[in-house]
Design an enzyme around this catalytic site. Structure first.
Site, short mmCIF file in Angstrom:
data_model
loop_
_atom_site.label_atom_id
_atom_site.label_comp_id
_atom_site.label_asym_id
_atom_site.label_seq_id
_atom_site.Cartn_x
_atom_site.Cartn_y
_atom_site.Cartn_z
NE ARG A 102 -7.78 -8.21 1.19
CZ ARG A 102 -7.38 -7.43 0.20
NH1 ARG A 102 -6.38 -6.60 0.37
NH2 ARG A 102 -7.98 -7.46 -0.97
CE LYS A 128 -4.39 -1.79 1.58
NZ LYS A 128 -5.39 -1.92 2.64
C1 YH5 Z 1 -7.71 -4.24 3.91
O1 YH5 Z 1 -6.81 -3.51 4.32
N1 YH5 Z 1 -7.65 -3.70 1.42
S1 YH5 Z 1 -8.33 -3.67 -1.22
C2 YH5 Z 1 -3.90 -0.05 -2.86
C3 YH5 Z 1 -2.63 -0.56 -3.10
C4 YH5 Z 1 -2.34 -1.88 -2.79
C5 YH5 Z 1 -3.31 -2.69 -2.25
C6 YH5 Z 1 -0.72 -0.25 -4.49
N2 YH5 Z 1 -9.36 -5.02 0.88
C7 YH5 Z 1 -8.11 -4.30 2.55
O2 YH5 Z 1 -5.39 -4.20 -1.12
N3 YH5 Z 1 -9.83 -5.90 3.10
C8 YH5 Z 1 -8.44 -4.14 0.43
O3 YH5 Z 1 -1.69 0.29 -3.63
C9 YH5 Z 1 -9.16 -5.13 2.21
N4 YH5 Z 1 -8.42 -5.02 4.79
C10 YH5 Z 1 -9.45 -5.82 4.39
N5 YH5 Z 1 -10.09 -6.54 5.31
C11 YH5 Z 1 -7.00 -2.49 -1.29
C12 YH5 Z 1 -5.64 -3.07 -1.45
C13 YH5 Z 1 -4.59 -2.19 -2.03
C14 YH5 Z 1 -4.87 -0.87 -2.33
#
Ligand code: YH5
Length: 267
Positions: A246, A212
């Site tokens: 996750r 993230k």
């Molecule tokens: C979470 O924290 N996050 S979707 C932006 C990024 C990288 C990854 C490159 N679903 C979560 O994974 N469910 C998502 O920048 C989630 N907790 C739970 N429970 C976003 C994501 C991401 C966004």
């Protein structure tokens, strides 16, 4: 689910922006291969998501989300032995996903949709309630809190209470502060520093920090170079009691947690 040992939830995105060829179609086969790979790397849960919740992302319709996730869940339940979770905000998708074989619901909206809490009570499946401030399209525009840790804690407590009142069993509830969802970099680091204070009623805490922007903002690197940063956050979170992680990087996260657990288990 047994939360006494740390669990790793592998992310299986079935959204167009996650397609390896940058094209419009992710084949079910590609999704299955990725899921099998994550299981081999030690994933304890596979989280299937069809709606992009990245900052700025537009919501998608019911049919499109169903077409993305349901065929993958149906195929996946025959090829992986670990439980499948579905990342959705829509009650109709939750119901259909459970019929298709999903064993857990991961809702970045903490069951705020109409009828969602009652549905989870009826289905009797574990659910992750995540805090988000605003919807993905606008959530990063100007997030403000008086006290981010207390506000997230208070919100999660209210959502847990709503679930308990509707008959959801406490053993089926997981809470998540929602890193990156309507939070500045400073808010995200504050939440991580004080993660321990989010805990209440012995509920397991899940975190999603993998790749993230709270890592990218600090290190100035692209998502694929954020693995080490994510592991640092994983170790800090584990030390404060987080139990479900996750991640895109299952193998590295398993190794990280294995080492963390050895420290906690030492004399
Ligand atoms: C979470 O924290 N996050 S979707 C932006 C990024 C990288 C990854 C490159 N679903 C979560 O994974 N469910 C998502 O920048 C989630 N907790 C739970 N429970 C976003 C994501 C991401 C966004």
């Amino acid at each position: 689910m047994d939360f006494s040992q740390p669990l790793v939830m592998g992310i299986l995105n079935v959204t167009p922006d996650s397609f390896s060829d940058g094209g419009q179609f992710l084949s079910v086969d590609d999704a299955l291969s990725r899921a099998i790979q994550m299981q081999e790397e030690g994933a304890d849960i596979i989280d299937v998501g069809g709606e992009s919740t990245r900052p700025g992302a537009d919501p998608i319709g019911m049919d499109e989300e169903a077409d993305r996730v349901l065929p993958v869940i149906e195929a996946l339940k025959n090829v992986v032995s670990v439980p499948i979770s579905v990342d959705t905000k829509k009650p109709a998708i939750m119901r259909a996903a459970v019929s298709a074989g999903a064993k857990m619901i991961n809702d970045v909206n903490a069951l705020e949709a109409d009828g969602a809490v009652e549905l989870i009570s009826e289905l009797g499946v574990p659910v992750c309630l995540m805090h988000a401030n605003g919807d993905p399209r606008t959530m990063q525009e100007n997030p403000t809190y008086r006290d981010v840790v207390q506000e997230v804690r208070c919100y999660l407590r209210q959502r847990v209470d709503a679930c308990l009142s509707a008959g959801v069993e406490q053993k089926n509830i997981v809470i998540d502060p929602g890193f990156g969802f309507g939070k500045t970099v400073a808010h995200n680091y504050s939440l991580m520093k004080h993660l321990r204070e989010l805990a209440f009623s012995e509920l397991p805490i899940m975190i999603g920090v993998s790749r993230k922007s709270m890592i990218g903002a600090l290190l100035n690197v692209q998502p694929r170079d954020r693995v080490a940063g994510g592991l640092a956050l994983t170790a800090m979170a584990y030390g404060q009691g987080a139990r479900i992680f996750r991640t895109h990087d299952v193998r590295e996260t398993k190794q990280c947690l294995h080492v963390c657990a050895a420290v906690m288990g030492a004399d």
